[in-house]
Design a protein around this motif. Structure first.
Motif, PDB file in Angstrom:
ATOM      1  N   ASP A   1      44.181  34.757  50.923  1.00  0.00           N
ATOM      2  CA  ASP A   1      44.009  36.212  50.912  1.00  0.00           C
ATOM      3  C   ASP A   1      42.591  36.638  50.531  1.00  0.00           C
ATOM      4  OD1 ASP A   1      45.092  38.833  51.242  1.00  0.00           O
ATOM      5  OD2 ASP A   1      45.208  39.068  49.062  1.00  0.00           O
ATOM      6  N   VAL A   2      41.696  35.685  50.297  1.00  0.00           N
ATOM      7  CA  VAL A   2      40.361  36.054  49.811  1.00  0.00           C
ATOM      8  C   VAL A   2      39.603  36.949  50.799  1.00  0.00           C
ATOM      9  CG1 VAL A   2      38.079  35.174  49.178  1.00  0.00           C
ATOM     10  CG2 VAL A   2      40.143  34.136  48.208  1.00  0.00           C
ATOM     11  N   PRO A   3      39.540  36.641  52.109  1.00  0.00           N
ATOM     12  CA  PRO A   3      38.813  37.556  53.007  1.00  0.00           C
ATOM     13  C   PRO A   3      39.342  38.992  52.951  1.00  0.00           C
ATOM     14  CG  PRO A   3      39.189  35.467  54.103  1.00  0.00           C
ATOM     15  CD  PRO A   3      39.990  35.434  52.831  1.00  0.00           C
ATOM     16  N   ALA A   4      40.661  39.166  52.899  1.00  0.00           N
ATOM     17  CA  ALA A   4      41.230  40.516  52.801  1.00  0.00           C
ATOM     18  C   ALA A   4      40.896  41.144  51.458  1.00  0.00           C
ATOM     19  CB  ALA A   4      42.744  40.464  53.000  1.00  0.00           C
ATOM     20  N   ALA A   5      40.859  40.329  50.397  1.00  0.00           N
ATOM     21  CA  ALA A   5      40.499  40.853  49.079  1.00  0.00           C
ATOM     22  C   ALA A   5      39.055  41.316  49.054  1.00  0.00           C
ATOM     23  CB  ALA A   5      40.740  39.792  48.012  1.00  0.00           C
ATOM     24  N   TYR A   6      38.181  40.608  49.738  1.00  0.00           N
ATOM     25  CA  TYR A   6      36.793  41.067  49.869  1.00  0.00           C
ATOM     26  C   TYR A   6      36.762  42.460  50.490  1.00  0.00           C
ATOM     27  CZ  TYR A   6      33.830  36.938  48.812  1.00  0.00           C
ATOM     28  OH  TYR A   6      33.132  35.929  48.199  1.00  0.00           O
ATOM     29  N   GLU A   7      37.499  42.630  51.563  1.00  0.00           N
ATOM     30  CA  GLU A   7      37.492  43.920  52.264  1.00  0.00           C
ATOM     31  C   GLU A   7      38.051  45.029  51.381  1.00  0.00           C
ATOM     32  OE1 GLU A   7      35.930  44.446  54.905  1.00  0.00           O
ATOM     33  OE2 GLU A   7      35.657  42.449  55.759  1.00  0.00           O
ATOM     34  N   ARG A   8      39.098  44.734  50.629  1.00  0.00           N
ATOM     35  CA  ARG A   8      39.663  45.752  49.731  1.00  0.00           C
ATOM     36  C   ARG A   8      38.655  46.141  48.651  1.00  0.00           C
ATOM     37  NH1 ARG A   8      44.321  42.446  50.348  1.00  0.00           N
ATOM     38  NH2 ARG A   8      43.973  41.413  48.335  1.00  0.00           N
ATOM     39  N   ASN A   9      37.960  45.163  48.105  1.00  0.00           N
ATOM     40  CA  ASN A   9      36.959  45.468  47.085  1.00  0.00           C
ATOM     41  C   ASN A   9      35.808  46.277  47.660  1.00  0.00           C
ATOM     42  OD1 ASN A   9      37.093  43.983  44.167  1.00  0.00           O
ATOM     43  ND2 ASN A   9      38.314  42.867  45.667  1.00  0.00           N
ATOM     44  N   LEU A  10      35.340  45.902  48.837  1.00  0.00           N
ATOM     45  CA  LEU A  10      34.224  46.631  49.451  1.00  0.00           C
ATOM     46  C   LEU A  10      34.624  48.043  49.835  1.00  0.00           C
ATOM     47  CD1 LEU A  10      32.713  43.786  51.661  1.00  0.00           C
ATOM     48  CD2 LEU A  10      31.544  44.973  49.793  1.00  0.00           C
ATOM     49  N   ALA A  11      35.885  48.254  50.150  1.00  0.00           N
ATOM     50  CA  ALA A  11      36.378  49.582  50.534  1.00  0.00           C
ATOM     51  C   ALA A  11      36.722  50.444  49.327  1.00  0.00           C
ATOM     52  CB  ALA A  11      37.588  49.444  51.449  1.00  0.00           C
ATOM     53  N   GLY A  12      36.578  49.891  48.121  1.00  0.00           N
ATOM     54  CA  GLY A  12      36.901  50.653  46.922  1.00  0.00           C
ATOM     55  C   GLY A  12      38.388  50.853  46.716  1.00  0.00           C
ATOM     56  N   GLU A  13      39.198  49.946  47.266  1.00  0.00           N
ATOM     57  CA  GLU A  13      40.650  50.088  47.178  1.00  0.00           C
ATOM     58  C   GLU A  13      41.242  49.318  46.002  1.00  0.00           C
ATOM     59  OE1 GLU A  13      41.950  48.738  50.973  1.00  0.00           O
ATOM     60  OE2 GLU A  13      41.093  50.455  52.061  1.00  0.00           O
ATOM     61  N   VAL A  14      40.386  48.782  45.129  1.00  0.00           N
ATOM     62  CA  VAL A  14      40.851  48.030  43.962  1.00  0.00           C
ATOM     63  C   VAL A  14      40.616  48.886  42.729  1.00  0.00           C
ATOM     64  CG1 VAL A  14      40.514  45.960  42.576  1.00  0.00           C
ATOM     65  CG2 VAL A  14      40.371  45.826  45.074  1.00  0.00           C
ATOM     66  N   SER A  15      41.653  49.143  41.968  1.00  0.00           N
ATOM     67  CA  SER A  15      41.533  50.063  40.842  1.00  0.00           C
ATOM     68  C   SER A  15      41.102  49.375  39.555  1.00  0.00           C
ATOM     69  CB  SER A  15      42.866  50.791  40.613  1.00  0.00           C
ATOM     70  OG  SER A  15      43.907  49.860  40.391  1.00  0.00           O
ATOM     71  N   GLY A  16      41.386  48.108  39.397  1.00  0.00           N
ATOM     72  CA  GLY A  16      41.021  47.398  38.177  1.00  0.00           C
ATOM     73  C   GLY A  16      39.648  46.781  38.261  1.00  0.00           C
ATOM     74  N   LEU A  17      39.303  45.987  37.237  1.00  0.00           N
ATOM     75  CA  LEU A  17      37.955  45.434  37.158  1.00  0.00           C
ATOM     76  C   LEU A  17      37.763  44.181  38.003  1.00  0.00           C
ATOM     77  CD1 LEU A  17      37.084  45.752  33.349  1.00  0.00           C
ATOM     78  CD2 LEU A  17      36.438  47.270  35.237  1.00  0.00           C
ATOM     79  N   LYS A  18      38.687  43.252  37.939  1.00  0.00           N
ATOM     80  CA  LYS A  18      38.415  41.929  38.481  1.00  0.00           C
ATOM     81  C   LYS A  18      39.580  41.407  39.306  1.00  0.00           C
ATOM     82  CE  LYS A  18      35.325  39.770  37.724  1.00  0.00           C
ATOM     83  NZ  LYS A  18      34.078  39.510  38.482  1.00  0.00           N
ATOM     84  N   THR A  19      39.279  41.002  40.543  1.00  0.00           N
ATOM     85  CA  THR A  19      40.240  40.299  41.371  1.00  0.00           C
ATOM     86  C   THR A  19      40.077  38.804  41.138  1.00  0.00           C
ATOM     87  OG1 THR A  19      40.264  42.015  43.097  1.00  0.00           O
ATOM     88  CG2 THR A  19      40.999  39.814  43.727  1.00  0.00           C
ATOM     89  N   LEU A  20      41.165  38.152  40.735  1.00  0.00           N
ATOM     90  CA  LEU A  20      41.154  36.715  40.507  1.00  0.00           C
ATOM     91  C   LEU A  20      41.842  35.997  41.663  1.00  0.00           C
ATOM     92  CD1 LEU A  20      42.010  36.322  36.710  1.00  0.00           C
ATOM     93  CD2 LEU A  20      39.765  36.402  37.804  1.00  0.00           C
ATOM     94  N   ILE A  21      41.434  34.758  41.865  1.00  0.00           N
ATOM     95  CA  ILE A  21      42.010  33.902  42.902  1.00  0.00           C
ATOM     96  C   ILE A  21      42.758  32.752  42.226  1.00  0.00           C
ATOM     97  CG2 ILE A  21      41.522  32.438  44.903  1.00  0.00           C
ATOM     98  CD1 ILE A  21      38.715  33.955  44.940  1.00  0.00           C
ATOM     99  N   ARG A  22      44.021  32.596  42.551  1.00  0.00           N
ATOM    100  CA  ARG A  22      44.778  31.415  42.110  1.00  0.00           C
ATOM    101  C   ARG A  22      44.469  30.298  43.095  1.00  0.00           C
ATOM    102  NH1 ARG A  22      49.216  31.537  38.928  1.00  0.00           N
ATOM    103  NH2 ARG A  22      49.611  33.729  39.453  1.00  0.00           N
ATOM    104  N   CYS A  23      43.791  29.265  42.640  1.00  0.00           N
ATOM    105  CA  CYS A  23      43.262  28.261  43.556  1.00  0.00           C
ATOM    106  C   CYS A  23      44.211  27.107  43.835  1.00  0.00           C
ATOM    107  CB  CYS A  23      41.930  27.739  43.038  1.00  0.00           C
ATOM    108  SG  CYS A  23      40.631  28.997  43.011  1.00  0.00           S
ATOM    109  N   GLN A  24      45.358  27.098  43.177  1.00  0.00           N
ATOM    110  CA  GLN A  24      46.378  26.088  43.435  1.00  0.00           C
ATOM    111  C   GLN A  24      47.606  26.751  44.041  1.00  0.00           C
ATOM    112  OE1 GLN A  24      45.577  22.838  42.952  1.00  0.00           O
ATOM    113  NE2 GLN A  24      43.580  23.596  42.239  1.00  0.00           N
ATOM    114  N   GLU A  25      48.251  26.071  44.950  1.00  0.00           N
ATOM    115  CA  GLU A  25      49.474  26.591  45.560  1.00  0.00           C
ATOM    116  C   GLU A  25      50.572  26.646  44.493  1.00  0.00           C
ATOM    117  OE1 GLU A  25      49.779  27.734  48.533  1.00  0.00           O
ATOM    118  OE2 GLU A  25      47.911  27.033  49.477  1.00  0.00           O
ATOM    119  N   GLN A  26      51.329  27.729  44.481  1.00  0.00           N
ATOM    120  CA  GLN A  26      52.440  27.838  43.521  1.00  0.00           C
ATOM    121  C   GLN A  26      53.671  27.110  44.026  1.00  0.00           C
ATOM    122  OE1 GLN A  26      52.225  32.299  42.973  1.00  0.00           O
ATOM    123  NE2 GLN A  26      52.405  31.670  40.834  1.00  0.00           N
TER     124      GLN A  26
END
Length: 333
Positions: A308-333
């Motif tokens: 989901d990282v490319p989409a998260a980049y777009e959300r951050n650039l579009a100002g659609e993220v309300s909190g401070l930091k988007t984190l990436i879980r780098c291991q599969e759950q």
């Protein structure tokens, strides 16, 4: 293994690549737990600035567990959880010898000059890892690097205990500066044209929200932090601050800054640039993390997968993220 690699302007790809090479002497391999998306990651993606090699696994804010160590590495061991120093320094230039690695003459960053942490695993210099404190959640360890930047800001600002501080820009670094300032007992004012973002930081820190062009009253603060990099904001803030204080500038912006030097002289305002963090400040943050853990969940806007990282980049650039930091879980759950 799964990774996220930057190829060029607006060209970010989720890819399966080979596992990192086994560590050479002085290196370690990490299983990456969490990584953070930084404003500079977005800037690289949007503008192409600071891209020195491509493709490169992106990401310089991350934490993980050591799975292999190279010869000569003795201060960490396999199985240790670690936080990561994002700076890739030479260690030999005058600035490095003077303990100023943040202005190393050959400074680069993980995720830029070598592969970074937007992957399931990575091999990096052992000098870039620091053993993590016990009892701190993995996702909070990934916040250590930007918290070290925020600590460096406050250390350079040198505001006296209890002095009011105004922070312009409530993005990740401005918000974390406000968080640490509040923890140190400073009354706070926050300024951001995005009211939702300002309200989020105010709720986390107890800050008062102020409009930059509003009435600041008869006793404005003497100390300010600019996390916008916008020349017009910096110039306005210099005009608002009370005499005898200082302004620390950590935002990366564009354009020329126009400030009348007579204003600085007559008001005795010091202006100081802040870049990254100093050699001891990541260790200082490591020691502070257990006490910060109760509030750090408030700084996390979202946790996403590597896919989901490319989409998260777009959300951050579009100002659609309300909190401070988007984190990436780098291991599969």
């Amino acid at each position: 293994m799964k990774s996220v690699r930057l190829y060029g302007v607006k060209d970010l790809r989720v890819e399966d690549i080979a596992l990192p090479a086994s560590p050479n002497a002085g290196e370690v391999t990490l299983k990456v737990s969490f990584a953070g998306i930084c404003g500079s990651d977005l800037h690289n993606f949007r503008t192409g600035e600071w891209i020195t090699r491509a493709p490169s696994v992106a990401g310089h804010e991350f934490a993980g567990t050591i799975t292999a160590i190279g010869a000569g590495v003795s201060y960490v061991a396999i199985g240790d959880r670690v936080i990561v120093d994002s700076r890739h320094i030479c260690g030999t230039c005058r600035n490095c010898r003077d303990g100023l690695g943040q202005v190393c003459e050959n400074l680069g960053f993980l995720g830029e000059v070598i592969d970074g942490g937007f992957a399931e695993a990575v091999t990096i210099p052992a000098r870039n890892v620091l053993k993590a404190p016990d009892g701190v959640p993995d996702e909070h360890l990934a916040l250590a690097e930007p918290l070290a930047v925020a600590l460096h800001v406050l250390n350079k600002l040198r505001a006296p205990d209890g002095a009011e501080i105004v922070v312009t820009g409530c993005g990740p670094i401005g918000g974390l500066v406000a968080l640490l300032a509040a923890q140190k007992g400073h009354p706070l004012i926050v300024v951001d044209r995005n009211l939702a973002r300002a309200e989020g930081v105010a709720a986390m820190t107890g800050a008062r929200i102020q409009a930059l062009d509003g009435d600041w009253g008869s006793e404005p603060p003497r100390y300010g932090v600019d996390a916008t990099g916008a020349p017009q904001v910096i110039a306005s803030l210099v005009g608002k601050l009370a005499p005898g204080g200082a302004l620390a500038m950590v935002g990366i912006g564009h354009g020329d800054l126009s400030v009348n030097p007579v204003t600085l002289v007559e008001k005795e305002i010091a202006m100081v640039g802040v870049h990254c963090f100093g050699d001891s400040e990541l260790g200082s943050i490591a020691a502070m993390l257990p006490a910060l853990t109760p509030v750090l969940d408030q700084a996390i806007a979202a946790i996403v997968s590597l896919d989901d990282v490319p989409a998260a980049y777009e959300r951050n650039l579009a100002g659609e993220v309300s909190g401070l930091k988007t984190l990436i879980r780098c291991q599969e759950q």
